[in-house]
Scaffold this motif. Sequence first.
Motif, PDB file in Angstrom:
ATOM      1  N   VAL A  16     -35.513  31.994  -8.748  1.00  0.00           N
ATOM      2  CA  VAL A  16     -36.221  33.181  -8.269  1.00  0.00           C
ATOM      3  C   VAL A  16     -35.233  34.274  -7.886  1.00  0.00           C
ATOM      4  O   VAL A  16     -35.418  35.451  -8.216  1.00  0.00           O
ATOM      5  CB  VAL A  16     -37.121  32.823  -7.068  1.00  0.00           C
ATOM      6  CG1 VAL A  16     -37.707  34.087  -6.440  1.00  0.00           C
ATOM      7  CG2 VAL A  16     -38.243  31.892  -7.504  1.00  0.00           C
ATOM      8  N   THR A  17     -34.152  33.883  -7.209  1.00  0.00           N
ATOM      9  CA  THR A  17     -33.143  34.863  -6.802  1.00  0.00           C
ATOM     10  C   THR A  17     -32.527  35.548  -8.010  1.00  0.00           C
ATOM     11  O   THR A  17     -32.392  36.782  -8.053  1.00  0.00           O
ATOM     12  CB  THR A  17     -32.042  34.182  -5.974  1.00  0.00           C
ATOM     13  OG1 THR A  17     -32.623  33.608  -4.803  1.00  0.00           O
ATOM     14  CG2 THR A  17     -30.982  35.192  -5.568  1.00  0.00           C
ATOM     15  N   HIS A  18     -32.149  34.745  -9.012  1.00  0.00           N
ATOM     16  CA  HIS A  18     -31.537  35.337 -10.207  1.00  0.00           C
ATOM     17  C   HIS A  18     -32.534  36.190 -10.981  1.00  0.00           C
ATOM     18  O   HIS A  18     -32.155  37.209 -11.582  1.00  0.00           O
ATOM     19  CB  HIS A  18     -30.980  34.231 -11.114  1.00  0.00           C
ATOM     20  CG  HIS A  18     -29.682  33.663 -10.637  1.00  0.00           C
ATOM     21  ND1 HIS A  18     -29.617  32.696  -9.651  1.00  0.00           N
ATOM     22  CD2 HIS A  18     -28.393  33.945 -10.976  1.00  0.00           C
ATOM     23  CE1 HIS A  18     -28.349  32.376  -9.424  1.00  0.00           C
ATOM     24  NE2 HIS A  18     -27.589  33.131 -10.214  1.00  0.00           N
ATOM     25  N   ALA A  19     -33.817  35.806 -10.970  1.00  0.00           N
ATOM     26  CA  ALA A  19     -34.825  36.609 -11.655  1.00  0.00           C
ATOM     27  C   ALA A  19     -34.990  37.961 -10.981  1.00  0.00           C
ATOM     28  O   ALA A  19     -35.070  39.004 -11.648  1.00  0.00           O
ATOM     29  CB  ALA A  19     -36.163  35.857 -11.685  1.00  0.00           C
ATOM     30  N   VAL A  20     -35.037  37.953  -9.649  1.00  0.00           N
ATOM     31  CA  VAL A  20     -35.163  39.212  -8.912  1.00  0.00           C
ATOM     32  C   VAL A  20     -33.943  40.090  -9.140  1.00  0.00           C
ATOM     33  O   VAL A  20     -34.059  41.309  -9.366  1.00  0.00           O
ATOM     34  CB  VAL A  20     -35.358  38.931  -7.412  1.00  0.00           C
ATOM     35  CG1 VAL A  20     -35.306  40.228  -6.609  1.00  0.00           C
ATOM     36  CG2 VAL A  20     -36.684  38.225  -7.174  1.00  0.00           C
ATOM     37  N   LEU A  21     -32.747  39.497  -9.120  1.00  0.00           N
ATOM     38  CA  LEU A  21     -31.531  40.273  -9.346  1.00  0.00           C
ATOM     39  C   LEU A  21     -31.481  40.825 -10.763  1.00  0.00           C
ATOM     40  O   LEU A  21     -31.009  41.949 -10.987  1.00  0.00           O
ATOM     41  CB  LEU A  21     -30.298  39.394  -9.087  1.00  0.00           C
ATOM     42  CG  LEU A  21     -30.063  38.980  -7.628  1.00  0.00           C
ATOM     43  CD1 LEU A  21     -28.866  38.045  -7.526  1.00  0.00           C
ATOM     44  CD2 LEU A  21     -29.851  40.198  -6.738  1.00  0.00           C
ATOM     45  N   VAL A  23     -34.106  41.634 -12.650  1.00  0.00           N
ATOM     46  CA  VAL A  23     -35.045  42.756 -12.703  1.00  0.00           C
ATOM     47  C   VAL A  23     -34.438  43.990 -12.034  1.00  0.00           C
ATOM     48  O   VAL A  23     -34.532  45.117 -12.540  1.00  0.00           O
ATOM     49  CB  VAL A  23     -36.375  42.381 -12.028  1.00  0.00           C
ATOM     50  CG1 VAL A  23     -37.293  43.602 -11.915  1.00  0.00           C
ATOM     51  CG2 VAL A  23     -37.084  41.284 -12.812  1.00  0.00           C
ATOM     52  N   GLY A  24     -33.774  43.788 -10.886  1.00  0.00           N
ATOM     53  CA  GLY A  24     -33.125  44.912 -10.214  1.00  0.00           C
ATOM     54  C   GLY A  24     -32.027  45.532 -11.050  1.00  0.00           C
ATOM     55  O   GLY A  24     -31.886  46.755 -11.097  1.00  0.00           O
ATOM     56  N   ALA A  25     -31.249  44.686 -11.743  1.00  0.00           N
ATOM     57  CA  ALA A  25     -30.178  45.204 -12.593  1.00  0.00           C
ATOM     58  C   ALA A  25     -30.749  46.025 -13.748  1.00  0.00           C
ATOM     59  O   ALA A  25     -30.209  47.080 -14.101  1.00  0.00           O
ATOM     60  CB  ALA A  25     -29.332  44.052 -13.126  1.00  0.00           C
ATOM     61  N   VAL A  26     -31.845  45.545 -14.340  1.00  0.00           N
ATOM     62  CA  VAL A  26     -32.475  46.274 -15.448  1.00  0.00           C
ATOM     63  C   VAL A  26     -32.992  47.628 -14.965  1.00  0.00           C
ATOM     64  O   VAL A  26     -32.827  48.652 -15.644  1.00  0.00           O
ATOM     65  CB  VAL A  26     -33.611  45.445 -16.066  1.00  0.00           C
ATOM     66  CG1 VAL A  26     -34.404  46.278 -17.066  1.00  0.00           C
ATOM     67  CG2 VAL A  26     -33.045  44.207 -16.747  1.00  0.00           C
ATOM     68  N   LEU A  27     -33.599  47.640 -13.781  1.00  0.00           N
ATOM     69  CA  LEU A  27     -34.118  48.898 -13.241  1.00  0.00           C
ATOM     70  C   LEU A  27     -32.989  49.883 -12.938  1.00  0.00           C
ATOM     71  O   LEU A  27     -33.161  51.099 -13.082  1.00  0.00           O
ATOM     72  CB  LEU A  27     -34.923  48.628 -11.969  1.00  0.00           C
ATOM     73  CG  LEU A  27     -36.243  47.852 -12.154  1.00  0.00           C
ATOM     74  CD1 LEU A  27     -36.895  47.575 -10.807  1.00  0.00           C
ATOM     75  CD2 LEU A  27     -37.199  48.625 -13.052  1.00  0.00           C
TER      76      LEU A  27
END
Length: 280
Positions: A16-21, A23-27
């Motif tokens: 979950v942490t890596h998924a959130v990070l 998504v944040g990197a893509v944004l």
Amino acid sequence: MSEAISARTSRIGSVVTHAVLTVGAVLMIGPFLWQVLTALKSESEVTNVPPTFLPLEWVWDNFAEVFTSLPFGQQLVNSIIVAAACTIGQLAFCALGAYAFARLEFPGRGLLFALFLSVLMIPKQLLILPQYQIMSWLGLLNTLPALILPGVFSAFGTFLLRQFFMTIPKDLEEAAVLDGAGRFRIFYSVMLPLVKPALAALAVITMMHAWNDLLWPLVVNTDPATMPISAGLTSMQGQFRTNYPVLMAGSFMASIPMIVAYLALQRQFVQGIALSGVKG
């Protein structure tokens, strides 16, 4: 059984942490990637509806056109000079002021520091008129010193470095005094090397602010030859027509020096910000 559940929970949390990070990197990268792709499109393609993600025709001439649309090279040099001068000035003056507030004992130190920090509550826009009048009285309009002088002082930079100086044990200063070192020698040879992360953090913040500053350069410098690149790029925006691919090409090239500077000082910047609020 409990260990298996704990391990499974840990794996799920990691995913979950890596998924959130991610998504944040893509944004964060998305707008920058769109800028680069827009710089490689034709002027007619950027107005297509629906918009295209990849260029239908890769137009590399947009980067060359930037140099014919405005004195890009001169303005880029102006920005480098202004950013470097503001950074060096702030590191020097803020370090001296921060050391005085953190280590020297003198009457009214607390009150003076509170008044110093009160500058942070004044909107920058309120200072434009008096600063413009000062530059006019000094005969510095349309010159690089007009862009540099207001940026060599910073209440925030003084506060940031003061927090670091306060974390350094006083025993180091006392040992230097016993060795016969004077106050300035202690400051230069003992204290400054210990606050390198904070100096790097302040350097990055100051460089980015000086590089991206737009309002003050537009007010004080109207000659394109003395404008920084941030103000020069605004001249490419017309009232009825704007060549967005060329504008994006110029913006991309103008951002490269700051990207390089941040990558070079990234570790010290993060460390400086993380430790600036720690008081020993």
